[in-house]
Design a protein around this motif. Structure first.
Motif, short mmCIF file in Angstrom:
data_model
loop_
_atom_site.label_atom_id
_atom_site.label_comp_id
_atom_site.label_asym_id
_atom_site.label_seq_id
_atom_site.Cartn_x
_atom_site.Cartn_y
_atom_site.Cartn_z
N ARG A 151 81.59 -74.68 -40.69
CA ARG A 151 81.25 -74.48 -39.28
C ARG A 151 79.81 -74.00 -39.16
N PRO A 152 79.16 -74.30 -38.04
CA PRO A 152 77.77 -73.84 -37.86
C PRO A 152 77.67 -72.32 -37.85
N GLU A 153 76.63 -71.80 -38.46
CA GLU A 153 76.30 -70.38 -38.45
C GLU A 153 77.43 -69.50 -38.98
N ASP A 154 78.27 -70.06 -39.85
CA ASP A 154 79.46 -69.36 -40.35
C ASP A 154 79.47 -69.43 -41.88
N ILE A 155 79.37 -68.27 -42.54
CA ILE A 155 79.35 -68.27 -44.00
C ILE A 155 80.72 -68.00 -44.62
N SER A 156 81.78 -68.04 -43.82
CA SER A 156 83.10 -67.66 -44.33
C SER A 156 83.75 -68.75 -45.17
N SER A 157 83.32 -70.01 -45.02
CA SER A 157 83.91 -71.07 -45.85
C SER A 157 82.92 -72.21 -46.03
N PHE A 158 82.84 -72.67 -47.27
CA PHE A 158 81.98 -73.80 -47.64
C PHE A 158 82.82 -74.85 -48.34
#
Length: 249
Positions: A151-158
């Protein structure tokens, strides 16, 4: 951001450093991109520390260079103790930073879980114009290893994204590469994202943040994606200075 490092003769020994992210406020005259390069030391400015963490560095983690997008700075580093590859999202307004592992799980052999001792396997981070976060790294004369945030601007999942043989070899969901070392992201003044590698089969690629596809710039690449050592007539370049790794590729 500052990153101090000792010269250590044996690359498997890591130095402990402090990674610091600082915000520099420039006068209004320098708020927009300058037409010509200018030296920050020659301008009136104020610096505030926003984020500090203890990290372990090797050559393999690069310089931990942050990327800024819509009021937040993003940086990748290796956590002290377990050497976990971490992503930090640091608000420029001074509110609390968020730090999360790039890869979840306890399998240390999984790419992106912990930084390897190989000093060629640097990790880099970038943000595209739509706000998606891109990470690439862990390669030494090997095929592309690349993640994009879900998700954009979200570092919780790649999600790790691989080449797709159903697509043309010069248009792929990941940067086009054969056997590479020392990747690099950069953006133009309109925010368009590019990728290149200093060594090996790594053409200059541009990213379409609408289609979420990378395109190799230059003539068609033929079997480059599937043949690690075959060079096409691609466009490729690298930058080095006196402190960088020398290369003849």
């Amino acid at each position: 951001m500052t990153n101090s490092r000792e010269n250590i003769p044996f690359r498997r020994i890591a130095a402990v450093v402090v990674v610091t992210l600082a915000l520099t406020n420039l006068p209004a005259a320098f708020a927009a991109p300058a037409d010509e390069p200018y030296l920050l030391k020659n301008q009136a400015h104020q610096t505030s520390t926003l984020f500090t963490t203890k990290s372990i560095t090797r050559d393999g983690m690069g310089a931990c260079e942050p990327k800024v997008y819509k009021g937040n700075a993003y940086v990748i580093y290796m956590r002290q103790g377990d050497e976990k590859v971490m992503v930090a999202k640091v608000p420029l307004n001074g509110s609390a930073a968020v730090t999360l592992p790039l890869v979840t799980g306890k399998d240390t052999a999984q790419k992106g879980n912990t930084a390897p001792s190989d000093n060629h396997c640097l990790y880099i981070i970038a943000v595209d114009r739509s706000g998606y976060i891109h990470v690439c790294g862990g390669m030494h004369s090997s095929k592309i290893v690349y993640w994009r945030s879900d998700r954009p601007e979200d570092i919780s999942s790649f999600t790790r994204i691989m080449p797709d043989d159903r697509l043309p070899p010069d248009t792929q969901p990941c940067p086009i590469a054969g056997s590479i070392t020392f990747p690099q992201f950069f953006s133009d003044r309109q925010g368009k994202l590019f990728w290149n590698a200093v060594q090996g089969c790594g053409p200059l690629c541009s990213y379409d943040d609408t289609k979420k596809l990378w395109t190799a710039l230059g003539n068609p690449l033929g079997a480059l994606v599937r043949n690690e050592r075959k060079h096409g007539e691609e466009i490729s370049f690298c930058y080095t200075d006196k402190t960088s790794h020398a290369t003849t590729d």
